[in-house]
Design a protein around this motif. Structure first.
Motif, mmCIF file in Angstrom:
data_model
loop_
_atom_site.group_PDB
_atom_site.id
_atom_site.type_symbol
_atom_site.label_atom_id
_atom_site.label_comp_id
_atom_site.label_asym_id
_atom_site.label_seq_id
_atom_site.Cartn_x
_atom_site.Cartn_y
_atom_site.Cartn_z
ATOM 1 N N ILE A 88 45.720 32.826 35.023
ATOM 2 C CA ILE A 88 45.235 32.623 36.272
ATOM 3 C C ILE A 88 43.793 31.632 35.601
ATOM 4 C CG2 ILE A 88 44.089 32.967 38.385
ATOM 5 C CD1 ILE A 88 46.969 33.737 38.088
ATOM 6 N N SER A 90 40.292 30.233 35.517
ATOM 7 C CA SER A 90 38.852 30.424 36.051
ATOM 8 C C SER A 90 38.014 30.208 34.942
ATOM 9 C CB SER A 90 38.924 32.313 36.312
ATOM 10 O OG SER A 90 37.707 32.756 37.037
ATOM 11 N N CYS A 192 40.838 26.672 44.940
ATOM 12 C CA CYS A 192 41.955 27.543 45.163
ATOM 13 C C CYS A 192 41.435 29.006 45.339
ATOM 14 C CB CYS A 192 42.683 27.355 43.878
ATOM 15 S SG CYS A 192 43.403 25.753 43.435
ATOM 16 N N ARG A 194 43.396 31.234 44.386
ATOM 17 C CA ARG A 194 44.049 31.889 42.819
ATOM 18 C C ARG A 194 44.801 30.400 42.479
ATOM 19 N NH1 ARG A 194 44.183 36.645 41.060
ATOM 20 N NH2 ARG A 194 45.686 37.362 39.705
#
Length: 273
Positions: A88, A90, A192, A194
């Motif tokens: 993911i 980030s 987003c 996610r």
């Protein structure tokens, strides 16, 4: 899979890292959170060698000795490079540390902990994975698949520091166009809810060190979950001009499935994004 007792495992990891860095060579059933709708990209198969492709869930132990998973890697033990890492995306500004560990359990080590190669029996070292010395003096970078720039904590940054998450990459491309691409991905993911991301490589013909295959192509795909739905984008490079090419995920699937790539049906997100 055998391992040290919990007490011994803690001691080994504390010596190596300020946190308990581990990787579980098992199946992706342990870490479905990094895949869109819990479904991984295609898991390549080799009927003649069940150990050719290994599914690795990369994790750290928290202060309660419970695993905190950070990403998932499909690893090619024959070419000694990853096929892909899923995570993911980030981003935050994190101080970088390039420690570069190995996964002892891939070569018969008894510890699950990401660690130094002395955790592997001498006769087994480098049989099914790259070692740091494979990169010495040959002009190639250890190119992250899950890059430090796509992490947002020191723990996540440290979890990327394993050679199962890296492949030999031309330094001009790695520090140039691919780095620009990694920065652009952060901007694409900014809105987003996610940002499911998969970054992978396609093995080339060049070999360095003790049988470590140089990546011919790097590729990545983003599935952005938003309130109103999902959208995706894919990239692959270098092209004939040394650039990173943007394309749809469906187009990437077709390329990866074709000759000079994986030469078998391959999908990153399926029809899920």
């Amino acid at each position: 899979m055998q391992g040290f007792s919990m007490k011994t495992s803690h001691l080994v990891c504390l010596v190596l890292l300020p946190v308990l860095s581990q990787a579980r060579v098992t199946t992706f059933n342990q870490c479905p959170a990094f895949f869109v709708d819990g479904q991984s990209p295609t898991i390549l198969q080799d009927p003649g060698n069940n150990n050719h492709y290994q599914q690795i869930c990369q994790f750290l132990l928290d202060q309660n000795d419970k695993p905190q998973y950070f990403y998932a890697t499909l690893y090619d033990t024959q070419n000694k490079i990853p096929i892909y890492s899923a995570y993911i995306l980030s981003h935050a500004d994190i101080d970088r540390e390039d420690r570069w560990y190995v996964e002892p359990q891939l070569d018969g080590g008894s510890s699950e902990c990401m660690g130094e190669q002395n955790q592997i029996p001498i006769a087994n070292r480098g049989q099914r994975q790259a070692l740091n010395e494979d990169y010495f003096g040959n002009g190639y970078d250890r190119g992250h698949l899950f890059p430090v720039y796509h992490t947002s904590s020191s723990s996540a940054m440290l979890a990327t520091s394993t050679l199962t998450n890296a492949a030999p990459q031309d330094p001009t491309f790695n520090r140039g166009r691919w780095r620009v691409h990694e920065e652009a991905m952060v901007e694409l993911a900014r809105d987003c809810l996610r940002a499911f991301t998969v970054t992978g490589v396609v093995p080339g013909n060049t070999v360095i060190g003790n049988g470590v295959r140089v990546a011919k192509y790097y590729w990545s795909a983003l599935c952005c979950l938003e309130k109103e739905g999902r959208h995706s984008q894919a990239f692959i490079g270098p092209d004939n001009n040394g650039q990173v090419q943007g394309l749809s995920v469906k187009e990437l699937d077709a390329r990866l499935s074709g000759l000079n790539h994986f030469n078998t049906a391959f999908t990153v997100f399926g029809e899920r994004c």
